[in-house]
Design a protein around this motif. Structure first.
Motif, PDB file in Angstrom:
ATOM      1  N   ALA A 139       0.651  -1.255   0.141  1.00  0.00           N
ATOM      2  CA  ALA A 139       0.061   0.081  -0.022  1.00  0.00           C
ATOM      3  C   ALA A 139       0.817   1.126   0.054  1.00  0.00           C
ATOM      4  O   ALA A 139       0.512   2.264  -0.697  1.00  0.00           O
ATOM      5  CB  ALA A 139      -0.956  -0.082   1.107  1.00  0.00           C
ATOM      6  N   LEU A 154       2.067   2.704  -3.458  1.00  0.00           N
ATOM      7  CA  LEU A 154       1.089   3.260  -4.243  1.00  0.00           C
ATOM      8  C   LEU A 154       0.938   4.709  -4.199  1.00  0.00           C
ATOM      9  O   LEU A 154       0.630   5.211  -5.074  1.00  0.00           O
ATOM     10  CB  LEU A 154      -0.327   2.411  -3.713  1.00  0.00           C
ATOM     11  N   ASP A 155       1.635   5.233  -3.120  1.00  0.00           N
ATOM     12  CA  ASP A 155       1.444   6.691  -3.211  1.00  0.00           C
ATOM     13  C   ASP A 155       2.783   7.124  -3.429  1.00  0.00           C
ATOM     14  O   ASP A 155       3.245   8.465  -3.010  1.00  0.00           O
ATOM     15  CB  ASP A 155       1.139   7.110  -1.611  1.00  0.00           C
ATOM     16  N   VAL A 201       0.569  -1.048  -8.524  1.00  0.00           N
ATOM     17  CA  VAL A 201      -0.750  -1.314  -8.650  1.00  0.00           C
ATOM     18  C   VAL A 201      -0.658  -2.699  -9.237  1.00  0.00           C
ATOM     19  O   VAL A 201      -1.521  -3.647  -8.751  1.00  0.00           O
ATOM     20  CB  VAL A 201      -1.316  -0.139  -9.688  1.00  0.00           C
ATOM     21  N   ARG A 241       0.252  -5.214  -6.631  1.00  0.00           N
ATOM     22  CA  ARG A 241      -0.948  -5.256  -5.351  1.00  0.00           C
ATOM     23  C   ARG A 241      -1.932  -6.225  -6.072  1.00  0.00           C
ATOM     24  O   ARG A 241      -2.672  -6.814  -5.249  1.00  0.00           O
ATOM     25  CB  ARG A 241      -1.016  -3.992  -4.894  1.00  0.00           C
ATOM     26  N   GLU A 254      -2.525  -8.208  -8.390  1.00  0.00           N
ATOM     27  CA  GLU A 254      -1.911  -9.811  -8.450  1.00  0.00           C
ATOM     28  C   GLU A 254      -2.307 -10.488  -7.074  1.00  0.00           C
ATOM     29  O   GLU A 254      -2.564 -11.435  -7.057  1.00  0.00           O
ATOM     30  CB  GLU A 254      -0.962  -9.894  -9.198  1.00  0.00           C
ATOM     31  N   PHE A 263      -3.759  -9.435  -4.566  1.00  0.00           N
ATOM     32  CA  PHE A 263      -5.287  -9.327  -3.950  1.00  0.00           C
ATOM     33  C   PHE A 263      -6.089 -10.575  -4.743  1.00  0.00           C
ATOM     34  O   PHE A 263      -6.782 -11.349  -3.741  1.00  0.00           O
ATOM     35  CB  PHE A 263      -5.832  -8.239  -4.511  1.00  0.00           C
ATOM     36  N   LEU A 264      -5.524 -10.959  -5.967  1.00  0.00           N
ATOM     37  CA  LEU A 264      -6.267 -12.073  -6.474  1.00  0.00           C
ATOM     38  C   LEU A 264      -5.928 -13.272  -6.147  1.00  0.00           C
ATOM     39  O   LEU A 264      -6.425 -14.316  -6.501  1.00  0.00           O
ATOM     40  CB  LEU A 264      -6.231 -11.942  -8.278  1.00  0.00           C
ATOM     41  N   SER A 301      -7.890 -16.119  -4.089  1.00  0.00           N
ATOM     42  CA  SER A 301      -9.466 -15.741  -4.189  1.00  0.00           C
ATOM     43  C   SER A 301     -10.178 -16.079  -5.407  1.00  0.00           C
ATOM     44  O   SER A 301      -9.540 -16.629  -6.335  1.00  0.00           O
ATOM     45  CB  SER A 301      -9.598 -14.190  -4.002  1.00  0.00           C
TER      46      SER A 301
END
Lengths: 115, 990
Positions: free
Chosen positions: B961, B964-965, B976, B979, B981, B983-984, B987
């Motif tokens: 995270a 990202l900034d 991006v 991250r 990838e 997350f997926l 799931s």
């Protein structure tokens, strides 16, 4: 970022379907706010909520935490505009929706596939 | 026993007599089986008489019980391979088989035996079988009717092909033979998994196609079948039909095709107009091309109508009107169909172009939008390219010639259009027109040149301007006179004009001029004009005082380099270039260096590093392709210039003082820099050119490289020395020189003010020797490895390893005839990496980084496949390297790990804990490139098995995270992707 999200019903991306356009995305870096307006393909599109959810999730995952997100339908383009907007604005309901495995699966499908 | 000749077959038969005549079919079968096995092993020993008896015996056995038949067939197969088979027997055997055996009720293996019997007879007794006439064909048709096994089918198809190819009498059975084979068309067969026979669908398709397309006699049956399959829904059937049709056209003539042309055309048209598949479209076009070629081939008899003509008319009729609607989607399919038909023969081309070209020209003027014009012009271009295929334009009948004026005006109008896309197509069309000999008249050519000059110099879009230069370059060899007479003077004029408009404009115009001059020099005669212009300009710039002098000179050098590359293949042009350019550059440089040494004057810019560096490729390119004799001639001038100050061969050779680049003295610094030019020349010579006074030259270079204070000069001298050593023939002399070099280096490496220079020399000499696998190289590498532990020179040495492994720009590469063995990198890797690893473990903590850096340089230049197989052993070391603070090490380690993560996930997953921690730490590195690489690696981590990764998911997502900034966009982008990838991972819905 959101241009490459896949439409749940078509093999095309949201950008190709003109669901999201650059003019309808407003970013204010100083105040850390992002506002996205999206236009469903037809006024009665049953997937509007899902598309909104996908955009919201994608942004949640891709933007720094400081940003406040606002995803809503372009005024006057959907039959039940207010209901959908309300659903998308409600943090609890978004979180609850993501607990639902089936919904999450569809959202993830929208977000992966291409890339 | 039979094999050794101790027993005769007759005795065997008698011995088996009991078995062979037993009433129990099983016992009989076993007896015959034994006999057949014996025969299979020793059929070559049999006597004619024995064969006769055996054949008769076996023939009678064919009527026997079905259990016996397989063995009988085996025996017959053995006999069919006998050379002493008496005439007539083959026929009788086959007759017996055709009559007595119902082949398709046998097992696969036994059917195969029958086919082999037939094949054997066909290959040895062709004459006899032909005596059977159509009966043989009929018999065979019965045998193969209903065959299902792909293995047998392959053999059977081969037999049919031979039947047709060897001209057996088919008699009234053509249709039957066709039926019995065509029923398999289109082949639909998927080999079972783990099939031991390895028959692919493709094999069957090809062998069946060979059968079907083997004779025109099949045409009347085959063509309707093809049309029917073409109209089916199945992709594969369509493809197969089209390919078969194409194959058929190679042997068919008018007669066979006539009847079916209309329906063939309508099927083809429908496919091309409607299909979404590119493959089918290509095949359709190929089939149409073949059809048209086939029709053009056949000789016209005076009374019959011209089929080609009517066929093409129908095509034209169906396609022509589509060409008038450049916005509709049928334009391109129509154009492609027409082009395919026109490409088949000159006659077809004339027929189509005389109808289509005027139409296209008319449409071009009718439509005014540039996108529509572009489509039309592109189609026109397609037809022009076809014309190119026929080469010459024939005076009397060419439709193109009669349309010359309108075609030219259309193309010229495209060139003047503001749309860049249209301009590009216009330029392409112009190139094609230019290649048609005798198409453009001289006045047209002048116009062409004017247009090209305008586009090349004044067009704002760089794409068009480059395309115009390319076009000029490709047309120039065809019309050298026009280009040297018109274009070169115009460019020269522009180049010399001192315009008053803004400096920026003027500068970019000059740049364009230089590029155009270089681009157009594709012919020797043009080059003779352009090279003096370029040189003149260089001299003019040198005398000028403007601030951007150096840059201008660099661009002149770049143009010269391009010219040199273009004329390399042409011996005469190459020699001219060499003779003109090399002395001139040397003279200018020498002069500048002299002035420098007396008093400061303009012209100094010429000696700047970047200008000299730009001259190196020019001289090098002008030298590499010289023939040995000419090179020897040239070398006899250049080397004395540097050694003795022998300036007589240079133009304008009156210099105030003498030229002694190797002399002592403070004021000679500028002259020494010119060693760079010497290097460019000497190191690019072919290997068999002897260099005069080489030993002396080498010694001087060695001295210079060790003693000079200026890093540029010292490095070039070292490179020059290395380049010469690399090509020096092995032997005592070479050893002496190397010994000298080592003696020189040792003391200065150990201590003193010139350690850096000594290190550079060591590196270059090592590289030179390593490339040619010289034994001394390993000793020198060891020395380098030792230096890695040196606190002062260590980092520089580590960087030097990248120099050893990388391809060098100006010397020591294949292009300049250096002695480069293949796989030298792999060899260096296997020889030295263990030592590096060992050195690392034994080193002091503050110099450990040097070893890691050297290692990562070596790994970075290794080919990827080698890397992936070798890396797992080095993995722990690499992981340690990640925590090293040197950013070069971090970066190169990350780039080593990235492919490994993707290609060897199993090995990597053992270290997942360390990897995750290290990557995440590096994402907050202060260097952007490291952050990006680390994020990429974090992304690549997701290709490891999911179960290994899941424990880290939460942690990674939280850690990602932060980037990202990031304040850099490129970093955010990678973050991006990574991250998302992560997350997926694990799931649902992935």
């Amino acid at each position: 970022l959101i241009r490459s999200i896949n439409d749940p019903e078509h093999p095309l991306t949201l950008e190709e379907l003109n669901v999201v356009e650059q003019v309808r995305v407003k970013v204010n870096d100083a105040e850390s706010t992002v506002s996205v307006e999206f236009t469903p393909t037809i006024p009665h599109c049953s997937m509007a909520t899902l598309i909104g959810l996908s955009i919201k999730v994608k942004l949640l995952r891709s933007l720094p935490e400081r940003f406040k997100l606002d995803v809503h339908i372009t005024p006057g383009t959907h039959a039940s505009e207010h209901a959908v907007n309300k659903q998308l604005a409600d943090k609890e309901r978004v979180a609850a929706a993501l607990e639902n495995t089936h919904l999450l699966e569809v959202v993830n499908q929208c977000l992966s596939a291409r890339s | 026993g039979v094999k050794d000749g101790r027993w005769t077959v007759l005795q065997l038969v008698e011995a088996l007599g009991f078995c062979l005549e037993n009433t129990d079919p099983r016992t009989r079968g076993r007896g015959i089986q034994l006999l057949s096995q014996v025969l299979l092993q020793c059929y070559s020993l049999l006597q004619e008489k024995e064969v006769l008896h055996l054949v008769l015996f076996y023939e009678s056995r064919l009527q026997d019980h079905h259990l016996v038949i397989p063995s009988v067939l085996q025996g017959l197969r053995a006999l069919s391979m006998c050379e002493v088979l008496s005439p007539g027997l083959a026929v009788s055997v086959l007759k017996a088989i055709f009559q007595e055996v119902h082949v398709q009720s046998l097992l696969q293996l036994d059917r195969h035996t029958v086919y082999s019997i037939i094949t054997n007879f066909m290959s040895t007794r062709e004459e006899e079988l032909k005596g059977l006439g159509a009966n043989f064909t009929f018999g065979f048709i019965q045998v193969m009717d209903g065959e299902k096994d792909p293995r047998n089918l392959l053999v059977a198809f081969q037999i049919v092909r031979d039947l047709i190819a060897k001209d057996y009498a088919l008699g009234p059975f053509v249709e039957e033979l066709f039926e019995v084979t065509s029923c398999y068309f289109p082949v639909d067969f998927t080999p079972p998994p783990n099939d031991p026979h390895g028959i692919q669908r493709e094999d069957l398709i090809l062998s069946l196609r060979a059968v079907l397309a083997s004779t025109p006699q099949f045409a009347e049956f085959l063509l309707p079948l093809l049309i029917e399959k073409l109209d089916s829904e199945l992709q594969s059937a369509k493809l197969d039909s089209l390919q078969t049709l194409t194959a058929c056209c190679a042997i068919y003539g008018q007669k066979e095709l006539q009847e079916f042309l209309p329906s063939l055309w309508s099927s083809l048209r429908r496919e091309v107009f409607q299909t979404a598949s590119e493959k089918i479209e290509t095949e359709c076009l190929a089939a149409l091309h073949a059809l048209s070629a086939c029709l053009s081939r056949s000789v016209l008899s005076s009374d019959s109508e011209d089929l080609l003509d009517s066929f093409l008319s129908s095509i034209l009729q169906d396609c022509r009107h589509h060409l008038c609607e450049p916005d509709m989607k049928l334009v391109w399919p129509s154009a492609k169909l027409l082009q395919a038909a026109a490409g088949a023969s000159l006659r077809a081309f004339h027929r189509i172009t005389c109808s289509v070209l005027p139409l296209l020209l008319e449409q071009y003027t009718k439509h005014t939008q540039s996108s529509q014009r572009r489509t039309i012009l592109e189609m026109l271009l397609g037809f022009l390219e076809l014309q190119q295929k026929w080469g010459h334009v024939e005076e009397d009948e060419s439709t193109l010639l009669s349309l010359q004026a309108p075609v030219c005006s259309v193309v010229f109008s495209a060139l003047m259009d503001p749309s860049v896309q249209l301009q590009l197509v216009g330029i392409k069309a112009l190139t094609v027109l230019g290649s048609l000999q005798g198409f453009l008249s001289s006045s047209d050519l002048e116009l062409v040149v004017d247009h090209l000059i305008h586009l090349a110099l004044h067009e704002e879009d760089s794409q068009s301007s480059e395309a115009a230069m390319e076009a000029a370059g490709s047309m120039a060899p065809t019309y050298p006179k026009v280009f040297s007479g018109h274009m070169v003077p115009r460019l020269e004029e522009e180049l010399q004009s001192e315009r008053e408009d803004s400096y920026q404009n003027h500068h970019s115009l000059q740049q364009r001029c230089l590029q155009a001059l270089a681009a157009v020099s594709t012919h020797t005669s043009i080059m003779r004009e352009t090279v003096p212009v370029l040189l003149q300009h260089l001299q003019k710039v040198q005398k000028g005082t403007e601030a951007r002098n150096a840059q201008d000179m660099v661009s002149v050098c770049q143009s010269l380099h391009r010219v040199a590359l273009q004329c390399q293949q042409d011996a005469e042009g190459c020699w001219y270039f060499h003779q003109t350019v090399v002395p001139c550059l040397l003279a200018m440089a020498v002069q500048a260096a002299m002035q420098e040494s007396t008093h400061t004057l303009p012209g100094k810019a010429l000696l700047e590093e970047e200008v000299l560096t730009a001259m190196i490729p020019v001289i090098s390119a002008a030298t590499t392709h010289l023939s040995p004799e000419l090179a020897a001639q040239s070398v006899s001038h250049v080397v004395p210039l540097f050694l003795d100050g022998e300036v007589s061969f240079l133009p304008q050779n009156s210099f105030p003082s003498s030229f002694q680049p190797f002399g002592d003295g403070e004021c000679l610094e500028a002259q020494r820099r010119l060693v760079a030019l010497l290097m460019a020349f000497v190191c690019s010579l072919p290997r068999d050119v002897a260099i005069p006074q080489q030993e002396w030259l080498l010694q001087e270079l060695l001295a210079l490289s060790c003693s000079c204070n200026c890093p540029f000069t010292a490095t070039t001298a070292a490179k020059c020395f290395a380049g010469l050593v690399n090509k020096h023939p092995a032997g005592q002399q070479l050893d002496e020189i190397l010994q000298l070099a080592v003696n020189r280096m040792e003391p200065s490496l150990a201590e003193g003010p010139r350690r850096a220079q000594a290190l550079t020399l060591l590196l270059w000499v090592t590289k030179a020797l390593m490339l040619r696998y010289h034994p001394l190289s390993s000793c020198l590498t060891d020395k380098l490895l030792g230096l890695l532990g040196d606190t002062e020179l260590g980092p520089a040495t580590a960087d030097g390893f990248s120099l050893l492994m990388a391809e060098s720009q100006d010397v020591l590469h294949k292009g300049c005839h250096a002695d480069v063995r293949i796989m030298f990198r792999q060899r260096f890797f296997t020889d030295n990496v263990p030592k590096l690893v060992q050195g690392f473990h034994g080193a002091d903590p503050d110099v450990k980084a040097n070893y890691l850096k050297a290692l990562s340089h070596v790994l970075n230049h290794l080919p990827k496949p080698v890397l992936v197989t070798e890396l797992p052993t080095l993995l722990s070391l690499l992981l340690e390297a990640l925590s090293c603070s040197d950013r070069v090490v971090q970066l190169s380690t990350l780039s080593c790990l990235h492919p490994l993560l993707l290609e060897a996930p199993q090995v990597m997953s053992l270290h997942v804990d360390t990897l995750v921690t290290k990557f995440l730490n590096l994402t907050s590195s202060p260097i952007m490139a490291v952050r990006i690489a680390a994020l990429r690696c974090a992304h690549a981590l997701t290709s490891l098995p999911t179960t290994v990764l899941l424990p880290y998911k939460g942690r990674v997502i939280r850690a990602l995270a932060k980037p990202l900034d990031d304040k850099k966009r490129l970093v955010r982008k990678e973050a991006v992707a990574a991250r998302g990838e992560w997350f997926l991972l694990g799931s649902p819905g992935r």
